[in-house]
Write a protein that holds these residues in place. Structure first.
Motif, PDB file in Angstrom:
ATOM      1  N   VAL A  78       0.861  -1.178   0.000  1.00 45.36           N
ATOM      2  CA  VAL A  78       0.000   0.000   0.000  1.00 45.36           C
ATOM      3  C   VAL A  78       0.903   1.235   0.000  1.00 45.36           C
ATOM      4  O   VAL A  78       1.696   1.419   0.926  1.00 45.36           O
ATOM      5  CB  VAL A  78      -0.930   0.020   1.230  1.00 45.36           C
ATOM      6  N   PRO A  79       0.822   2.077  -1.030  1.00 41.10           N
ATOM      7  CA  PRO A  79       1.725   3.234  -1.108  1.00 41.10           C
ATOM      8  C   PRO A  79       1.469   4.236   0.013  1.00 41.10           C
ATOM      9  O   PRO A  79       0.361   4.304   0.573  1.00 41.10           O
ATOM     10  CB  PRO A  79       1.399   3.839  -2.478  1.00 41.10           C
ATOM     11  N   THR A  80       2.458   5.000   0.334  1.00 43.70           N
ATOM     12  CA  THR A  80       2.344   5.981   1.417  1.00 43.70           C
ATOM     13  C   THR A  80       1.306   7.053   1.102  1.00 43.70           C
ATOM     14  O   THR A  80       0.748   7.662   2.014  1.00 43.70           O
ATOM     15  CB  THR A  80       3.706   6.653   1.664  1.00 43.70           C
ATOM     16  N   LYS A  81       1.017   7.276  -0.176  1.00 39.86           N
ATOM     17  CA  LYS A  81       0.081   8.331  -0.565  1.00 39.86           C
ATOM     18  C   LYS A  81      -1.380   7.895  -0.472  1.00 39.86           C
ATOM     19  O   LYS A  81      -2.276   8.709  -0.727  1.00 39.86           O
ATOM     20  CB  LYS A  81       0.388   8.805  -1.988  1.00 39.86           C
ATOM     21  N   TYR A  82      -1.627   6.656  -0.118  1.00 38.64           N
ATOM     22  CA  TYR A  82      -3.016   6.193  -0.043  1.00 38.64           C
ATOM     23  C   TYR A  82      -3.768   6.899   1.085  1.00 38.64           C
ATOM     24  O   TYR A  82      -3.271   7.025   2.210  1.00 38.64           O
ATOM     25  CB  TYR A  82      -3.066   4.686   0.191  1.00 38.64           C
ATOM     26  N   ARG A  83      -4.967   7.353   0.772  1.00 38.37           N
ATOM     27  CA  ARG A  83      -5.881   7.913   1.760  1.00 38.37           C
ATOM     28  C   ARG A  83      -7.241   7.249   1.557  1.00 38.37           C
ATOM     29  O   ARG A  83      -7.753   7.198   0.433  1.00 38.37           O
ATOM     30  CB  ARG A  83      -6.006   9.429   1.611  1.00 38.37           C
ATOM     31  N   LYS A  84      -7.850   6.792   2.635  1.00 39.17           N
ATOM     32  CA  LYS A  84      -9.086   6.010   2.518  1.00 39.17           C
ATOM     33  C   LYS A  84     -10.246   6.829   1.959  1.00 39.17           C
ATOM     34  O   LYS A  84     -11.239   6.264   1.486  1.00 39.17           O
ATOM     35  CB  LYS A  84      -9.464   5.404   3.860  1.00 39.17           C
ATOM     36  N   GLU A  85     -10.129   8.157   1.992  1.00 43.85           N
ATOM     37  CA  GLU A  85     -11.197   8.998   1.460  1.00 43.85           C
ATOM     38  C   GLU A  85     -11.250   8.977  -0.056  1.00 43.85           C
ATOM     39  O   GLU A  85     -12.269   9.340  -0.661  1.00 43.85           O
ATOM     40  CB  GLU A  85     -11.022  10.449   1.936  1.00 43.85           C
ATOM     41  N   LYS A  86     -10.173   8.561  -0.706  1.00 42.91           N
ATOM     42  CA  LYS A  86     -10.095   8.580  -2.168  1.00 42.91           C
ATOM     43  C   LYS A  86      -9.786   7.184  -2.697  1.00 42.91           C
ATOM     44  O   LYS A  86      -8.847   6.535  -2.245  1.00 42.91           O
ATOM     45  CB  LYS A  86      -9.015   9.570  -2.613  1.00 42.91           C
ATOM     46  N   SER A  87     -10.568   6.738  -3.667  1.00 46.68           N
ATOM     47  CA  SER A  87     -10.351   5.399  -4.225  1.00 46.68           C
ATOM     48  C   SER A  87      -9.034   5.344  -4.988  1.00 46.68           C
ATOM     49  O   SER A  87      -8.541   6.355  -5.499  1.00 46.68           O
ATOM     50  CB  SER A  87     -11.507   5.009  -5.143  1.00 46.68           C
ATOM     51  N   ILE A  88      -8.470   4.147  -5.075  1.00 48.88           N
ATOM     52  CA  ILE A  88      -7.141   3.963  -5.658  1.00 48.88           C
ATOM     53  C   ILE A  88      -7.155   2.728  -6.564  1.00 48.88           C
ATOM     54  O   ILE A  88      -7.855   1.749  -6.271  1.00 48.88           O
ATOM     55  CB  ILE A  88      -6.090   3.815  -4.526  1.00 48.88           C
ATOM     56  N   PRO A  89      -6.409   2.747  -7.674  1.00 47.13           N
ATOM     57  CA  PRO A  89      -6.327   1.558  -8.540  1.00 47.13           C
ATOM     58  C   PRO A  89      -5.658   0.383  -7.826  1.00 47.13           C
ATOM     59  O   PRO A  89      -4.906   0.557  -6.864  1.00 47.13           O
ATOM     60  CB  PRO A  89      -5.484   2.036  -9.725  1.00 47.13           C
ATOM     61  N   LEU A  90      -5.928  -0.815  -8.326  1.00 54.08           N
ATOM     62  CA  LEU A  90      -5.343  -2.044  -7.785  1.00 54.08           C
ATOM     63  C   LEU A  90      -4.645  -2.797  -8.907  1.00 54.08           C
ATOM     64  O   LEU A  90      -5.225  -3.035  -9.961  1.00 54.08           O
ATOM     65  CB  LEU A  90      -6.431  -2.925  -7.172  1.00 54.08           C
ATOM     66  N   LEU A  91      -3.388  -3.160  -8.667  1.00 50.93           N
ATOM     67  CA  LEU A  91      -2.627  -4.001  -9.597  1.00 50.93           C
ATOM     68  C   LEU A  91      -2.491  -5.384  -8.963  1.00 50.93           C
ATOM     69  O   LEU A  91      -1.884  -5.535  -7.900  1.00 50.93           O
ATOM     70  CB  LEU A  91      -1.253  -3.406  -9.874  1.00 50.93           C
ATOM     71  N   VAL A  92      -3.063  -6.387  -9.605  1.00 48.59           N
ATOM     72  CA  VAL A  92      -2.999  -7.768  -9.118  1.00 48.59           C
ATOM     73  C   VAL A  92      -1.929  -8.498  -9.921  1.00 48.59           C
ATOM     74  O   VAL A  92      -2.014  -8.581 -11.151  1.00 48.59           O
ATOM     75  CB  VAL A  92      -4.356  -8.477  -9.285  1.00 48.59           C
TER      76      VAL A  92
END
Length: 651
Positions: free
Chosen positions: A443-457
């Protein structure tokens, strides 16, 4: 083949002498390895091996003798001292081409040590791999007790590979510290199983596999058994006492017997010697001396760790041998791990308390995070029950530290998740059979739960677990030297049940359940999920890309397999493409790949064009199976398919 240095006359003389000793119809069930009285210098020169008897490596896996010829001939030599095991291999080969993982695909070799308690077959073994890449020598612990590529640094293992051109000869010289193959130490047990496997592959031809002892399963995940010839280690008469020490294991419960044994090979009867045992830690110190009297030959002494309530921790104990003149003649440090039973017994009680908390009822994220803690309970208990006594305890220590970290978070009412910017191993409860199934996540440091983020599987290749895959992807995408900056995305790698299930059956379904579990923990943009796979995982990406086209925005295939092995029921990629929609695909493949033929990949690309499927094909001219750096292009492509309007280029 590149021009190489000329070989010495000694190689020809030694090889002639050895082949004269051992006719080609002789299969060695047992042999002897003599302790050396001289220093072996690992320099790729066989001069130090003069006078040491060699052995032809000439059996194929079916136990048939492969007669020496102009194409291939291999000799092996073995010796040892109190600190290391030494091996030298001379391979005369008409064509040498080192591929990625050359010990597996050619040219290269394996060296296996195994416990001979049940004869020539054992499930307790260490297999090392040696080869070259360019001018760089490669060494790796391939398998230990059935676990592929365990996390073990080989800094102390010496390897020298020297090519000589006039005789088309390659010389390997290897020195392996005894600490790397515990409990194999000749002063304590004088017979062990050994196998040496040389893998030769000429361009455009099938592989030739030569073995000291025939073993069809020398490198397979279908069985945890390995085979070897029985080697008897013969000690010499030393000029002064020689020492080795060995514990009765590397991990213990606090109420188990912990022993440190010392073996001394003495040239004669001697008195006035002393063994000193020192253990220091933040919680327990020991300093004990013991007078010893030596008989001629091998002597054995035993030190028992005093009984006590040892806390869960790793400990260090040193044994030293002091001569009658008060000179320190030997010193060896041993590190081991103790798990306090009371700590383990309290875990389930604490878990029950977490389920009584108010946040457990209100927060799905809190509830869904608990399997990440529970699976560590399971791992620790399984390890203490099933792991061989000399299994590396690094994982055990890490699991206990992670348990303590996750429990601290849960006590504060926070989900059992790892810090952002780190790779963590999570788990979910499978709906298929109720088992706990692990996956790795960055999980990158820039992740914030208020904003959706892409997922690479990303799907791992055969023989390696998902932890290495997620590490490689996170490093490639977030630390690329290409200058292309990736958009923030979470990277997830499922273990998917096994190392070589080819994402068929439960394995493939497990990938989709992992995705659902990540979505319950993090704010994932469901419209921007990308599927990636390497080698076997590449086949999985093709297959799941067809079965779940509505889930994935794009698919990326790196050195991807085109079809599963014949014994598995799975369609080829060519057939799968009949049901492919318009999901864009990126294919990256090395032209010199010997594992997955470039011709088969070109057939896939041809069909993609014919069906009008959006794709990009990157053929890496000088690369083999995955040994390329195209991170910049991969990042750029993913950014584009995720509709990133502007590329951020680091200047």
């Amino acid at each position: 083949m590149k021009p190489l240095k000329s070989t010495s006359l000694l190689f020809a003389l030694v090889s002639f002498f050895v082949f004269a000793l051992f006719p080609s119809d002789q299969v060695k069930e047992e042999f002897k390895i003599y302790q050396t009285s001289k220093e072996i210098t690992v320099d790729g020169n066989l001069i130090d091996w003069k006078g040491i008897e060699g052995i032809p490596i000439q059996l194929n896996p079916e136990a048939q003798v492969v007669e020496s010829n102009e194409d291939i001939r291999v000799m092996g030599w073995f010796t040892y001292d109190t600190q290391k095991f030494y091996a030298a291999v001379e391979a005369r080969d008409d064509e040498m081409a080192f591929s990625q993982r050359g010990w597996r695909y050619g040219d290269g070799l394996y060296l296996t040590f195994l416990d001979p308690s049940k004869g020539h077959v054992s499930t307790r073994f260490h297999t090392f791999g040696f080869s070259r890449k360019g001018k760089e020598n490669r060494k790796v612990l391939v398998n230990r007790n059935g676990e592929y590529f365990p996390d073990r640094k080989l800094d102390e293992l010496d390897l020298k590979i020297v090519p000589y051109s006039k005789k088309n000869t390659l010389v390997y010289e290897i020195a392996i510290p005894w600490e790397y193959v515990q409990p194999l130490k000749p002063f304590f047990k004088d017979q062990w199983g050994i196998n040496l496997i040389y893998v030769d592959k000429d361009e455009g031809k099938r592989r030739t596999i030569l073995q000291l002892y025939p073993d069809k399963n020398y490198d397979t995940e279908q069985t945890d058994q390995r085979k070897g010839a029985l080697a008897s280690f013969i000690t010499h008469i030393p000029s002064e006492p020689e020492f080795q020490s060995l514990m009765n294991g590397l991990h213990f419960y606090d109420d188990e017997t912990i022993l440190l044994r010392t073996a001394v090979n003495s040239p004669q009867k001697m008195s006035g010697w002393e063994l000193r045992f020192i253990m220091t830690s933040g919680k327990k110190d020991i300093n004990i001396s013991k007078d010893i009297h030596l008989q001629e030959g091998m002597n054995h002494f035993e030190f028992r760790l005093p009984e006590d309530k040892y806390s869960t921790d790793d400990y260090v104990i040193s044994v030293g041998a002091v001569s009658p003149q008060e000179a320190l003649q030997y010193n060896q440090t041993h590190t081991f791990y103790i798990l306090n039973r009371e700590d383990e017994e309290k875990w389930e009680e604490q878990l029950a308390e977490f389920k009584k908390m108010e946040v457990y009822e209100k927060s799905e994220t809190f509830r869904k995070s608990l399997p990440t803690l529970k699976i560590r309970f399971q791992w620790v208990k399984e390890y203490m029950k099933e792991a061989p006594p000399y299994a590396d305890f690094k994982r055990l220590k890490n699991w206990n530290e992670e348990i303590n970290f996750l429990m601290r978070k849960l006590k504060k009412g926070e989900p059992a998740l790892f810090p952002q910017g780190n790779i963590g191993r999570l788990a979910h409860k499978s709906s298929l059979d109720g088992t706990l199934q692990p996956y790795s996540l960055y999980v990158p440091t820039k992740y914030r739960k208020e904003k959706s983020i892409p997922l690479l599987v990303t799907l791992h290749g055969s023989g390696v677990d998902e932890q290495q895959s997620v590490y490689q992807m996170a490093r490639g995408f977030y630390r690329s030297s290409s200058g292309v900056k990736t958009i923030p995305m979470i990277i997830m790698a499922p273990k998917a049940r096994g190392l070589s299930d080819w994402y068929l059956g439960k394995s493939g379904k497990e990938v989709m359940e992992c995705i659902q579990h990540v979505q319950s923990l993090y704010n994932i943009d469901k419209e921007r999920i990308v599927l990636d796979g390497f080698s076997m995982g590449g086949y999985g990406a093709w297959r799941l890309g067809v079965l779940h086209s509505q889930t994935f925005r794009a698919v990326m295939v790196r050195s991807g397999a085109i079809e599963p092995p014949p014994h598995l029921d799975g369609k080829s990629v060519i057939d799968l493409l009949d049901k492919w929609g318009k999901t864009p695909v990126l294919i990256v493949h090395g032209k010199k790949d010997k594992t997955v033929s470039i011709e088969k990949v070109r057939q896939v690309v041809k069909k993609l064009k014919k069906q009008g499927i959006p794709h990009r094909y990157i053929q890496v001219e000088d690369a083999a199976h995955g040994d390329y750096d195209r991170w910049g292009e991969m990042i750029q492509w993913i950014n584009q398919v995720l509709n990133v309007r502007r590329m951020n280029i680091r200047r």
